[in-house]
Design a protein around this motif. Structure first.
Motif, PDB file in Angstrom:
ATOM      1  N   GLN A  41       6.443 -18.757  83.686  1.00 42.92           N
ATOM      2  CA  GLN A  41       5.330 -18.185  84.440  1.00 42.92           C
ATOM      3  C   GLN A  41       5.411 -18.406  85.953  1.00 42.92           C
ATOM      4  N   PRO A  42       6.006 -19.521  86.437  1.00 39.28           N
ATOM      5  CA  PRO A  42       6.131 -19.650  87.891  1.00 39.28           C
ATOM      6  C   PRO A  42       6.947 -18.522  88.529  1.00 39.28           C
ATOM      7  N   GLY A  43       7.729 -17.816  87.725  1.00 39.32           N
ATOM      8  CA  GLY A  43       8.532 -16.721  88.249  1.00 39.32           C
ATOM      9  C   GLY A  43       7.768 -15.436  88.471  1.00 39.32           C
ATOM     10  N   TRP A  44       6.538 -15.327  87.966  1.00 37.10           N
ATOM     11  CA  TRP A  44       5.818 -14.060  88.075  1.00 37.10           C
ATOM     12  C   TRP A  44       5.421 -13.743  89.512  1.00 37.10           C
ATOM     13  N   THR A  45       5.195 -14.761  90.345  1.00 37.27           N
ATOM     14  CA  THR A  45       4.960 -14.508  91.771  1.00 37.27           C
ATOM     15  C   THR A  45       6.159 -13.787  92.376  1.00 37.27           C
ATOM     16  N   MET A  46       7.357 -14.214  91.975  1.00 38.08           N
ATOM     17  CA  MET A  46       8.579 -13.608  92.510  1.00 38.08           C
ATOM     18  C   MET A  46       8.801 -12.211  91.944  1.00 38.08           C
ATOM     19  N   VAL A  47       8.343 -11.974  90.718  1.00 41.65           N
ATOM     20  CA  VAL A  47       8.402 -10.617  90.155  1.00 41.65           C
ATOM     21  C   VAL A  47       7.490  -9.695  90.968  1.00 41.65           C
ATOM     22  N   GLY A  48       6.282 -10.164  91.256  1.00 41.70           N
ATOM     23  CA  GLY A  48       5.338  -9.370  92.043  1.00 41.70           C
ATOM     24  C   GLY A  48       5.837  -9.084  93.438  1.00 41.70           C
ATOM     25  N   ALA A  49       6.752  -9.932  93.944  1.00 41.83           N
ATOM     26  CA  ALA A  49       7.308  -9.744  95.286  1.00 41.83           C
ATOM     27  C   ALA A  49       8.615  -8.963  95.259  1.00 41.83           C
ATOM     28  N   GLY A  50       9.054  -8.558  94.074  1.00 39.32           N
ATOM     29  CA  GLY A  50      10.296  -7.801  93.980  1.00 39.32           C
ATOM     30  C   GLY A  50      11.548  -8.647  94.066  1.00 39.32           C
ATOM     31  N   VAL A  51      11.418  -9.978  93.943  1.00 36.28           N
ATOM     32  CA  VAL A  51      12.569 -10.876  94.035  1.00 36.28           C
ATOM     33  C   VAL A  51      13.234 -11.052  92.670  1.00 36.28           C
ATOM     34  N   PHE A  52      12.435 -11.262  91.623  1.00 38.01           N
ATOM     35  CA  PHE A  52      12.933 -11.369  90.252  1.00 38.01           C
ATOM     36  C   PHE A  52      12.556 -10.107  89.485  1.00 38.01           C
ATOM     37  N   ASP A  53      13.361  -9.761  88.490  1.00 35.58           N
ATOM     38  CA  ASP A  53      12.971  -8.766  87.493  1.00 35.58           C
ATOM     39  C   ASP A  53      12.182  -9.476  86.400  1.00 35.58           C
ATOM     40  N   ALA A  54      11.209  -8.800  85.814  1.00 34.52           N
ATOM     41  CA  ALA A  54      10.355  -9.432  84.803  1.00 34.52           C
ATOM     42  C   ALA A  54      11.145 -10.039  83.639  1.00 34.52           C
ATOM     43  N   PRO A  55      12.164  -9.350  83.083  1.00 36.93           N
ATOM     44  CA  PRO A  55      12.884  -9.946  81.943  1.00 36.93           C
ATOM     45  C   PRO A  55      13.542 -11.279  82.264  1.00 36.93           C
ATOM     46  N   PHE A  56      13.795 -11.544  83.545  1.00 37.97           N
ATOM     47  CA  PHE A  56      14.378 -12.832  83.955  1.00 37.97           C
ATOM     48  C   PHE A  56      13.473 -13.988  83.566  1.00 37.97           C
ATOM     49  N   GLY A  84      11.812 -15.999 101.975  1.00 35.63           N
ATOM     50  CA  GLY A  84      12.811 -16.868 102.588  1.00 35.63           C
ATOM     51  C   GLY A  84      12.276 -18.181 103.090  1.00 35.63           C
ATOM     52  N   LYS A  85      10.939 -18.391 103.043  1.00 36.09           N
ATOM     53  CA  LYS A  85      10.354 -19.664 103.495  1.00 36.09           C
ATOM     54  C   LYS A  85       9.207 -20.082 102.581  1.00 36.09           C
ATOM     55  N   ILE A  86       9.142 -21.384 102.355  1.00 33.55           N
ATOM     56  CA  ILE A  86       8.113 -21.948 101.468  1.00 33.55           C
ATOM     57  C   ILE A  86       7.555 -23.224 102.077  1.00 33.55           C
ATOM     58  N   VAL A  87       6.245 -23.400 101.940  1.00 28.94           N
ATOM     59  CA  VAL A  87       5.597 -24.688 102.192  1.00 28.94           C
ATOM     60  C   VAL A  87       5.551 -25.402 100.840  1.00 28.94           C
ATOM     61  N   LYS A 117      13.025 -22.748  95.046  1.00 31.85           N
ATOM     62  CA  LYS A 117      12.201 -21.857  94.208  1.00 31.85           C
ATOM     63  C   LYS A 117      13.021 -20.700  93.647  1.00 31.85           C
ATOM     64  N   ASP A 118      13.851 -20.099  94.489  1.00 33.71           N
ATOM     65  CA  ASP A 118      14.567 -18.877  94.147  1.00 33.71           C
ATOM     66  C   ASP A 118      15.766 -19.121  93.241  1.00 33.71           C
ATOM     67  N   THR A 119      16.483 -20.209  93.479  1.00 38.04           N
ATOM     68  CA  THR A 119      17.782 -20.404  92.830  1.00 38.04           C
ATOM     69  C   THR A 119      17.847 -21.614  91.906  1.00 38.04           C
ATOM     70  N   ILE A 120      17.206 -22.718  92.308  1.00 35.70           N
ATOM     71  CA  ILE A 120      17.398 -23.980  91.585  1.00 35.70           C
ATOM     72  C   ILE A 120      16.394 -24.182  90.460  1.00 35.70           C
ATOM     73  N   LEU A 121      15.115 -23.905  90.713  1.00 37.13           N
ATOM     74  CA  LEU A 121      14.092 -24.239  89.721  1.00 37.13           C
ATOM     75  C   LEU A 121      14.183 -23.445  88.413  1.00 37.13           C
ATOM     76  N   PRO A 122      14.533 -22.144  88.425  1.00 32.65           N
ATOM     77  CA  PRO A 122      14.633 -21.451  87.130  1.00 32.65           C
ATOM     78  C   PRO A 122      15.627 -22.100  86.157  1.00 32.65           C
ATOM     79  N   PRO A 123      16.874 -22.404  86.563  1.00 30.49           N
ATOM     80  CA  PRO A 123      17.760 -23.087  85.613  1.00 30.49           C
ATOM     81  C   PRO A 123      17.310 -24.503  85.273  1.00 30.49           C
ATOM     82  N   VAL A 124      16.642 -25.172  86.234  1.00 33.44           N
ATOM     83  CA  VAL A 124      16.093 -26.497  85.911  1.00 33.44           C
ATOM     84  C   VAL A 124      15.072 -26.373  84.779  1.00 33.44           C
ATOM     85  N   TYR A 125      14.275 -25.306  84.824  1.00 28.42           N
ATOM     86  CA  TYR A 125      13.271 -25.071  83.775  1.00 28.42           C
ATOM     87  C   TYR A 125      13.946 -24.803  82.429  1.00 28.42           C
TER      88      TYR A 125
END
Length: 526
Positions: free
Chosen positions: A158-173, A462-465, A497-505
């Protein structure tokens, strides 16, 4: 006390009181088993009081209640498991001692395979918290008989859905089949839970079955109450109404933002608690950044309506967020709660509090990103396990239920005052795994949780707090400030957020690999 010796391992007695426990320990007993349901007698001390007295001097305690004349094979199986695994000698008690003696005899006669449905540990919920706890538990003890109760075939990051809404991830990811994630050695019970029977150490399933446990872990998540806002459910996914809080709607967010040519864009946030309290803002900042890059931001009236009184719950992160509020010229509306929506007319109605005054205001929108109110699941709110909030009552450090020492909870369904994030569940899961195994052995909890949660606030592409904090808003950064200063926007945090956390999950948390979240021993506090 009238203690009757059954054999070298077991004795039985009538009802005991907390003040009797020191004498029981002095007599050499190492475990107390209560076979009496609470509330049989007005003068009867509750099992939790005996448990507290036992724990205070290092005795193990287990509650295996049996209604007089109704001892079942399941009760016998639980007693047999307790006598086989708990430290002896054991003192079991009920009203007169007879029930305990009879149950011990039934346990002794019990032969053949275990009764179907009897488990050492039952985990209710197969989301992030449940799978992570199951995996962490089985990595420590492969011999534990463990079940995961989860009705869904689907599991989402579910943390990836923000990135789906931003066009960064595809939903099936963000999607996997639940069957591929159940840890080896765990049994998957693919039915919903109907209710809890904690005094009998059982859960009742929607199909009528009752599943017995020695230790219960409750983590079924949170309920998104879409129907709490009149008109919302009927217009989701059309009329410019979207939400990144649903797998099927996050792609619609992406499409709306990409095609937007100007007008009013509203982003709403309901009262707490909600999962990932930063997500409503993340959708807003990422949308604004895309409009900024395409040159249309000046043509957009961006409004943020939050039921809260501040932009974020931890003050240290607000200055960096305010920089982006000003950069994107966002109209902040505090104490402003969405209470109705008319999709075809594109009208959102808000209740706004100004001191003691509450007024209703209508706002036109061309697109609106809505976050629904969120509550505990119905079968939690109506159960004996619930706190006044409706979520599962727990001690905030050990995550153990205050009245039932063999029940734990974590994740979004837990009443502890931490942020409801996947990062919190990742930190909680090893703590619950360690403490559940301790309870299985008749021991008190051995690990504690500091309230850690993380909210990577995506302020631009490209930037996160990187907000990381624990109980009472204490900052709990994972990295030194020279590497990542969580109070400032960072490109390295975006990489996280973009690269490391999904495989960590997928390959860490859900596999029981406790990278950077090893459980903290309680005795280390001193």
């Amino acid at each position: 006390m009238d203690i009757r010796t059954i054999d070298a391992r077991l004795s039985v007695s009538p009802q005991i009181r907390p003040e009797d426990v020191p004498a029981i320990a002095a007599a050499g007993y190492r475990t107390i088993i209560c076979n009496r349901p609470d509330g049989e007698d007005a003068a009867q001390p509750p099992a939790a009081a005996i448990a507290a007295a036992a724990e205070a001097i290092g005795l193990a305690f287990t509650h295996l209640p049996v209604v007089p004349g109704q001892a079942s094979d399941t009760d016998a199986a639980l007693m047999a498991n307790a006598l086989a695994n708990l430290l002896g000698p054991v003192l079991a008690y009920c009203r007169s001692g007879s029930r305990s003696e009879k149950l011990a005899a039934m346990a002794e006669r019990r032969t053949g395979p275990e009764t179907p449905g009897d488990f050492d540990i039952v985990i209710v919920g197969g989301g992030a918290a449940g799978i992570a706890t199951a995996a962490s538990t089985l990595r420590r003890n492969r011999d534990v008989k463990l079940a995961v109760i989860e009705p869904s075939d689907d599991h989402y990051y579910q943390p990836g859905w923000t990135m789906v809404g931003a066009g960064v991830f595809d939903a099936p990811f963000t999607h996997r089949r639940e069957a591929t994630l159940i840890p080896r050695g765990a049994e998957w019970i693919k039915v919903a839970v109907a209710r809890f029977e904690p005094d009998a150490n059982r859960v009742e399933l929607a199909d009528g079955r009752r599943i017995a446990y020695r230790v219960l872990v409750v983590c079924p998540g949170i309920k998104l109450d879409w129907d709490a806002i009149p008109g919302l459910a009927a217009t989701l996914g059309r009329n410019g109404v979207t939400s990144n809080y649903r797998y099927d709607l996050a792609p619609y967010t992406n499409r709306l933002v990409r095609q937007f040519q100007g007008g009013t864009a509203i982003f709403s946030q309901p009262p707490m608690p909600i999962k990932c309290a930063g997500a409503p803002q993340k959708a807003m900042y990422l949308s604004c950044h895309r409009w900024e890059k395409t040159g249309i931001l000046d043509a957009v009236d961006v409004q943020f309506h939050t039921a809260g009184a501040a932009l974020f719950g931890v003050e240290a992160y607000i200055p960096a967020l305010m920089d982006y509020v000003e950069r994107y010229d966002i109209d902040l509306n505090f104490a402003s709660q969405l209470v109705a929506i008319d999709g075809p007319a594109r009208i959102a109605t808000f209740e706004q509090r100004r001191g003691d005054d509450v007024t209703r205001v209508e706002r036109h929108f061309d697109m609106i990103h809505v976050v629904p109110p969120q509550v505990a699941p119905d079968f939690i709110r109506s159960s004996p396990l619930s706190a006044p909030s409706g979520f599962v009552a727990v001690d905030e450090a050990t995550l153990r239920h205050p009245a039932y020492p063999n029940i734990f909870s974590l994740g979004d369904a837990c009443a502890a005052p931490n942020a409801k994030t996947a990062a919190a569940a990742r930190k909680q899961a090893p703590v619950v795994a360690v403490n559940a195994l301790a309870a299985l052995a008749g021991k008190p909890p051995t690990a504690d949780y500091d309230g850690y949660g993380s909210c990577p606030l995506t302020v631009e592409s490209g930037k996160i707090v990187l907000a990381e904090f624990g109980y009472d808003g204490k900052l709990l950064p994972s990295f030194p400030s020279w590497l990542i200063d969580g109070t400032r926007p960072s490109r390295l945090s975006w990489l996280l957020k973009d690269t490391i956390l999904p495989p960590v999950y997928w390959h860490g948390m859900l596999k029981g690999r406790e990278w950077m979240v090893k459980p903290h021993p309680i005795d280390a506090n001193g």
